[in-house]
Design a protein around this motif. Structure first.
Motif, PDB file in Angstrom:
ATOM      1  N   UNK A 365      10.029 -13.915 -48.201  1.00  0.00           N
ATOM      2  CA  UNK A 365      10.143 -12.685 -47.340  1.00  0.00           C
ATOM      3  C   UNK A 365       9.457 -11.585 -47.581  1.00  0.00           C
ATOM      4  N   UNK A 366       9.013 -11.305 -48.995  1.00  0.00           N
ATOM      5  CA  UNK A 366       8.191 -10.318 -49.449  1.00  0.00           C
ATOM      6  C   UNK A 366       6.868 -10.510 -49.170  1.00  0.00           C
ATOM      7  N   UNK A 367       6.357 -11.819 -49.054  1.00  0.00           N
ATOM      8  CA  UNK A 367       4.812 -12.359 -48.475  1.00  0.00           C
ATOM      9  C   UNK A 367       4.938 -11.966 -47.063  1.00  0.00           C
ATOM     10  N   UNK A 368       5.835 -12.339 -46.469  1.00  0.00           N
ATOM     11  CA  UNK A 368       5.729 -12.211 -44.923  1.00  0.00           C
ATOM     12  C   UNK A 368       5.643 -10.736 -44.587  1.00  0.00           C
ATOM     13  N   UNK A 369       6.535  -9.996 -45.300  1.00  0.00           N
ATOM     14  CA  UNK A 369       6.335  -8.567 -45.152  1.00  0.00           C
ATOM     15  C   UNK A 369       4.930  -7.879 -45.392  1.00  0.00           C
ATOM     16  N   UNK A 373       2.454  -5.918 -42.903  1.00  0.00           N
ATOM     17  CA  UNK A 373       2.128  -4.766 -43.347  1.00  0.00           C
ATOM     18  C   UNK A 373       0.484  -4.777 -43.217  1.00  0.00           C
ATOM     19  N   UNK A 374      -0.213  -5.624 -43.535  1.00  0.00           N
ATOM     20  CA  UNK A 374      -1.696  -5.697 -43.453  1.00  0.00           C
ATOM     21  C   UNK A 374      -1.997  -6.061 -41.991  1.00  0.00           C
ATOM     22  N   UNK A 375      -1.576  -6.891 -41.130  1.00  0.00           N
ATOM     23  CA  UNK A 375      -1.893  -7.139 -40.062  1.00  0.00           C
ATOM     24  C   UNK A 375      -1.179  -6.676 -38.633  1.00  0.00           C
ATOM     25  N   UNK A 376      -0.053  -6.058 -38.915  1.00  0.00           N
ATOM     26  CA  UNK A 376       0.885  -5.641 -37.997  1.00  0.00           C
ATOM     27  C   UNK A 376       1.227  -6.794 -37.136  1.00  0.00           C
ATOM     28  N   UNK A 377       1.683  -6.821 -35.911  1.00  0.00           N
ATOM     29  CA  UNK A 377       2.243  -7.754 -34.964  1.00  0.00           C
ATOM     30  C   UNK A 377       1.335  -9.103 -34.862  1.00  0.00           C
ATOM     31  N   UNK A 378      -0.043  -8.884 -35.177  1.00  0.00           N
ATOM     32  CA  UNK A 378      -0.900  -9.866 -35.381  1.00  0.00           C
ATOM     33  C   UNK A 378      -0.756 -10.971 -36.073  1.00  0.00           C
ATOM     34  N   UNK A 379       0.016 -10.325 -37.376  1.00  0.00           N
ATOM     35  CA  UNK A 379       0.422 -11.573 -38.513  1.00  0.00           C
ATOM     36  C   UNK A 379       1.295 -12.559 -38.030  1.00  0.00           C
ATOM     37  N   UNK A 380       1.788 -12.637 -36.893  1.00  0.00           N
ATOM     38  CA  UNK A 380       2.847 -13.553 -36.574  1.00  0.00           C
ATOM     39  C   UNK A 380       3.741 -14.240 -37.359  1.00  0.00           C
ATOM     40  N   UNK A 381       4.536 -13.171 -38.091  1.00  0.00           N
ATOM     41  CA  UNK A 381       5.243 -13.670 -39.151  1.00  0.00           C
ATOM     42  C   UNK A 381       6.754 -13.565 -38.555  1.00  0.00           C
ATOM     43  N   UNK A 382       6.988 -13.210 -37.536  1.00  0.00           N
ATOM     44  CA  UNK A 382       8.297 -12.828 -36.912  1.00  0.00           C
ATOM     45  C   UNK A 382       8.977 -14.047 -36.830  1.00  0.00           C
ATOM     46  N   UNK A 444       5.129   1.214 -45.655  1.00  0.00           N
ATOM     47  CA  UNK A 444       4.144   2.129 -45.358  1.00  0.00           C
ATOM     48  C   UNK A 444       3.221   1.766 -46.635  1.00  0.00           C
ATOM     49  N   UNK A 445       1.964   1.257 -46.394  1.00  0.00           N
ATOM     50  CA  UNK A 445       0.968   1.182 -46.992  1.00  0.00           C
ATOM     51  C   UNK A 445       0.253   2.293 -48.158  1.00  0.00           C
TER      52      UNK A 445
END
Length: 1009
Positions: A365-369, A373-382, A444-445
């Motif tokens: 879960x932390x990796x997905x977060x 954090x790095x890519x925003x919604x484009x991360x496609x982790x939802x 927050x990065x």
């Protein structure tokens, strides 16, 4: 109980392994405490390995319950620096940064200094590792942490080291390797040195031969004029290794050097005699005790592991007092330990191998977060995040949410109330989405990640779920929590280092992800068999030892993968002419001595029983010979024949394991024959089209590269294909180099406009060539990923590549506007787009060069375009389709285009469906004919139809993509996950293989051609 009664002097006990050096050292310790009444608090006993220190403390337990000064040299250094933290200018609490964080600082120092080596090699695989080895060597040959004027030369690597030390001082960083130098600085102050000498009138050091030059200097400084020093060392006269000659000088400065030449009475003399043969100790006597078993008849690695498992089970059955923890499996090659563990698990002798830390749900879960954090919604982790058990969203609801998200072209977490689909439990789902949104929104990065991630897992209910779920045992839940905590500590360490040297967020966020791969979830429990490799054998002992994998391949490569500086140039890094200890990596005598000593350490792990083994074939199916040291071990009792088989002619204490009694306990039968049964070697592995193509070309090449993860010696300099791919993506898109989404908004004006596209491509090429960022004509900003002109050889070759690229891009720009079918209604929408999907539960990931959208009266279609700069894309349609749908009994050679089609069918970004066509666009081979059309080689197109398979016309039925291809690819992936992986040599493949030097078949086929 303050000072020893005997006068100060230096004494060293020398001897080979198992001659009782450490036991004598402990007797001296006990004598000091009991006879001379010296307090244990005033005796400093140091070792170089944690396992050794722990064993020493255990044996001294009768002297005192608490022995803080019986520890490793590294821990003592940390303790000493903590006591004088203000003096050395460090922060509290004092913690050494991790090797990854240290490498990050070294890389930053290299980038700041720049220079010719940095420009040529800084992106080459292994370059930072090689630089780290140079930095290590400089540190080991110094006597203080602070740099003195004129100490180092003006060589680029010397300046990098100087800047690295500056960064460590500036940011108050403590490193593992340089802590001894900081202690040397500390003890250079007379008052502090006198206090340490008064506190420790007795200093003892076990295994002095392990000391680096800087550590040996520190040991000397710990000894004052009134100090009584006793050390132990495994030492022989006239050593070949420079580091041992340095230790020899220390021994010559001691008043008394006593040599122990008899084995300890509780040891099997056969083992000590065998070690004597390996290190060629004069007068190694013949033993008359129990024999050493030799499992030389093993065929493959799996057979070798099976023989060991049978022997272990047999001994446990015969000796009921023997505990599993008193057995050690010692691997000359660490890659053999998973085989041994897996086979022993079938006998119930070890617990199943725990999954990697990445599979810890809290860490996952932390990796997905972090990705979010790095890519925003484009991360496609939802979808992945919502699928975690403690988030507890219904799977049916999640599928409905995914459909709604695609329909609205949004992330699931961006869906608004009016866009919500009809759900099974809408209140619960909405509440869950809200909790996830709120938790991610707090990240927050700019803030430290460690407390943020801990709070995020708590807010999601992860910690409570792990503790409350009765399906998992207490040990498992404790392990999850402990590993999660260790991961957070590692993140804090790396994050602090990265920020202190001003590393951009985007450059180190991936390192945080990779930390999970470096953690282990479960340590060996006391009741389990010990599994040791050559790097972690020191200090571990067992009654019965099984040394496996004693083949020629167990010897490491003598040369480093990437040579930034030759060994003869190393002394020139110092400007003050100091005497240094060189690595002597290419000195054959030194290498043989080091290998013999390393083997002796492995053989000395057992005290009562020893079994050594070697297999005829590697895990990849290649033939291999026994280790060269087998000749020494056999002496006159046998020989290695011309076929590499070990023959016993006059055995004294050698005996083949197969000649012993059959297994005394039940267990699976051992398979026989030269063809081993398939064994799983890859679990939870993500495959790619490139890996599959490598496996289909040569299974052994794939095994070496992606199972054993062997770094190759070849230089990975920029190539024409990578250059063209980057320039095409920048020119066709908005200037960025990857993951470009052009589907939203209006079509860019340069699409379909050959002159404007040509101008953008040439501008991007010029920028890529120099490595300088630029604004592109028509809009967009392009920042090259490298200075691409570097790495194409001499100047004449670089100019030729540049001219070729100019012509190729000009032809491509013209082809884009009139060469592709449906050019007037064609629109590129995705460039360098990543994908990930599964076939029969096996994950595949990769990147598609380009996806085009074609809108016609018949509907909207999608087509895949793959850029090719070599010859493989120019083959006729028949040959292209034969790659993945061969006729007859031919073998497939490449699944790239079908994989791209299947990825699109599984869903890429917001697009899902079968492509209408698959194209190989052959950049550099685009040729316009006199009539304005283009040659067939310019672009090879396979049409996806509802009809029948037609090789000549290049028609691929959709039914093949839906059924035949997934089954064929899944079968290949299953084979890739298992052994054996035999070599399939061909001239073309072997001529370009990076592993030819370690493959006999490759040498014969490709190397000599």
């Amino acid at each position: 109980m303050s000072t020893p009664s005997s006068p100060a002097f230096r004494r060293v006990l020398t001897g080979t392994p198992l001659t009782g050096k450490s036991s004598r050292l402990l007797r001296d310790y006990i004598h000091c405490v009991r006879k001379e009444h010296v307090s244990p608090q005033r005796i400093l006993l140091l070792s170089f390995f944690s396992a050794n220190a722990q064993a020493l403390r255990h044996k001294l337990h009768e002297v005192a319950q608490f022995l803080p000064n019986v520890t490793t040299l590294q821990h003592f250094q940390l303790t000493l620096l903590t006591e004088y933290v203000d003096t050395v200018g460090l922060d509290t609490p004092l913690e050494e940064i991790s090797p990854a964080a240290r490498a990050l600082i070294i890389a930053r120092a290299w980038a700041d200094v720049g220079g010719a080596l940095w420009r040529e090699f800084h992106e080459a695989p292994g370059a930072v590792g090689e630089l780290t080895r140079v930095v290590d060597w400089i540190s080991q040959n110094r006597r203080r942490f602070t740099l003195t004027p004129g100490e180092l030369s003006e060589h680029e690597l010397a300046r990098v080291y100087a800047h690295y030390i500056e960064l460590c001082e500036q940011h108050r960083v403590l490193t593992f390797q340089e802590s001894s130098l900081r202690c040397l600085d500390l003890l250079a102050e007379e008052g502090i040195a006198r206090g340490v000498h008064n506190r420790f009138p007795v200093v003892m050091v076990d295994d002095l031969h392990q000391a680096r030059p800087d550590q040996l200097a520190l040991i000397e400084r710990l000894c004052g004029p009134d100090t009584r020093f006793t050390g132990t060392a495994w030492f022989q006269e006239n050593p070949a290794s420079p580091e041992l000659r340095h230790v020899q000088e220390f021994l010559q400065s001691c008043e008394q050097v006593e040599t122990l030449d008899r084995p300890a009475p509780d040891l099997n003399p056969a083992i000590t005699s065998l070690i004597g043969r390996v290190i060629q100790m004069p007068g190694a006597r013949q033993p008359i005790a129990s024999p050493i078993m030799l499992a030389a008849g093993a065929s493959a690695v799996e057979d070798e592991a099976e023989l060991v498992a049978r022997a272990v089970a047999d001994q446990l059955a015969r000796d009921r007092a023997l505990k599993p923890s008193e057995i050690a499996i010692v691997a000359a090659d660490a890659g053999l330990l998973p085989f041994a563990r897996r086979v022993l698990a079938r006998y119930g002798l070890v617990s199943p191998q725990p999954p990697p830390a990445r599979h810890n749900p809290l860490i996952y879960a932390g990796i997905l977060a972090l990705q979010w954090l790095a890519q925003g919604a484009d991360a496609e982790i939802d979808s992945e995040l919502l699928a975690l058990p403690y988030v507890a969203i219904d799977p049916i609801d999640r599928a409905a949410l995914e459909r709604a998200a695609k329909e609205h072209e949004k992330s699931i977490l961006e869906l608004e109330g009016t866009e919500m689909p009809s759900l099974v439990a809408p209140e619960a789902t909405t509440a869950c989405l809200g909790r996830v949104r709120e938790a991610l929104g707090k990240l927050n990065k700019e803030s430290p990640l460690r407390p943020q991630l801990f709070q995020l897992i708590r807010d999601l209910g992860g910690i409570a779920w792990a503790w409350d779920n009765s399906a998992f045992g207490r040990a498992q839940r404790d392990e999850w929590a402990r590993t999660f905590s260790n991961w957070l500590v590692a993140i804090s360490d790396l994050e602090g280092t990265a920020r202190s040297v001003n590393t951009p967020f985007e450059e180190w966020i991936d390192l945080l992800d990779g930390l999970a791969d470096e953690l282990t979830q479960t340590e060996t429990r006391p009741e389990e068999i010990q599994f040791l490799d050559s790097l972690h054998a020191n200090g571990s002992h067992a009654r019965r030892a099984f040394v496996v994998g004693l083949s020629e391949n167990a010897c490491p490569i003598q040369n480093t993968p990437l040579q930034l500086i030759s060994e003869k140039e190393l002394p020139a890094l110092f400007a003050d002419g100091r005497r240094v200890v060189l690595p002597a990596l290419k000195d054959h005598a030194a290498w043989i001595e080091r290998e013999a000593r390393k083997l002796a350490v492995l053989l000395s792990r057992g005290t009562e029983h020893l079994q050594v083994s070697v297999s005829q074939f590697t895990a990849g199916g290649e033939a291999q010979l026994p280790s060269p040291f087998f000749e020494r071990m056999l002496a006159d009792e046998g020989e290695i024949d011309k076929d590499g088989q070990i023959q016993l002619t006059h055995p004294v204490f050698w005996s083949k394991a197969s000649e012993f009694a059959p297994l005394s306990v039940g267990g699976p039968p051992r398979h026989s024959g030269s063809a081993p049964e398939p064994a799983k070697v890859l679990n939870n592995h993500t495959f790619s089209a490139t890996q599959i193509r490598m496996y289909l070309t040569c299974p052994l090449q794939f095994f070496l590269a992606h199972v054993l993860n062997i770094e190759t010696e070849e230089e990975d300099t920029p190539r024409r294909g990578s250059l063209i791919h980057e320039v095409l993506c920048a020119a066709l898109g908005d200037g960025t180099c990857r993951e470009v989404d052009l589907s939203r908004g209006k079509q860019a004006p340069w699409i379909g406009d050959a002159p404007r596209l040509k101008e953008r491509a040439q501008k991007a090429l010029d920028a890529a060539w120099t490595g300088q960022a630029t604004d592109l004509p028509g809009g967009g900003h392009y920042t090259p990923s490298a200075e691409w002109s570097v790495g194409f050889g001499p100047d004449l070759q670089r100019r030729a590549v540049h001219l070729w690229a100019q012509d190729a891009l000009a032809a491509w720009a013209e082809f884009e506007s009139g060469g592709l079918p449906d050019a007037e209604v064609r629109r590129p929408i995705l460039l360098e787009v990543p994908f990930r999907f599964e076939i029969e539960g096996l994950p595949i990931a990769g990147r598609i060069d380009r996806i085009d959208q074609i809108k016609t009266a018949a509907g909207t279609f999608y087509e895949v375009i793959d850029y090719k700069t070599g010859s493989s894309g120019k083959y006729a349609l028949n040959a292209q389709m034969q790659k993945f749908l061969p006729e007859g009994d031919k073998r497939p050679s490449d699944y790239q285009l079908p994989l791209y089609a299947l990825a699109l069918m599984a869903g890429v970004r917001r697009i899902q469906g079968a492509p209408r066509a698959l194209h190989y666009m052959n950049i550099g081979s685009i040729v316009e004919k006199d009539n304005g059309s283009y040659t067939a080689e310019s672009c090879r197109t396979i049409q996806v139809t509802k009809g029948k398979l037609d090789y000549r016309r290049g028609e691929l039925p959709i039914s093949a993509l839906e059924k035949q291809m997934p089954h064929a690819i899944a079968s290949t992936l299953n084979s890739m996950s298992s052994t054996p992986c035999a070599a399939t040599p061909t001239y073309g493949a072997c001529n370009y293989c990076a592993f030819t030097s370690v493959c006999d078949q490759g040498k014969a086929t490709g190397g000599e051609a």
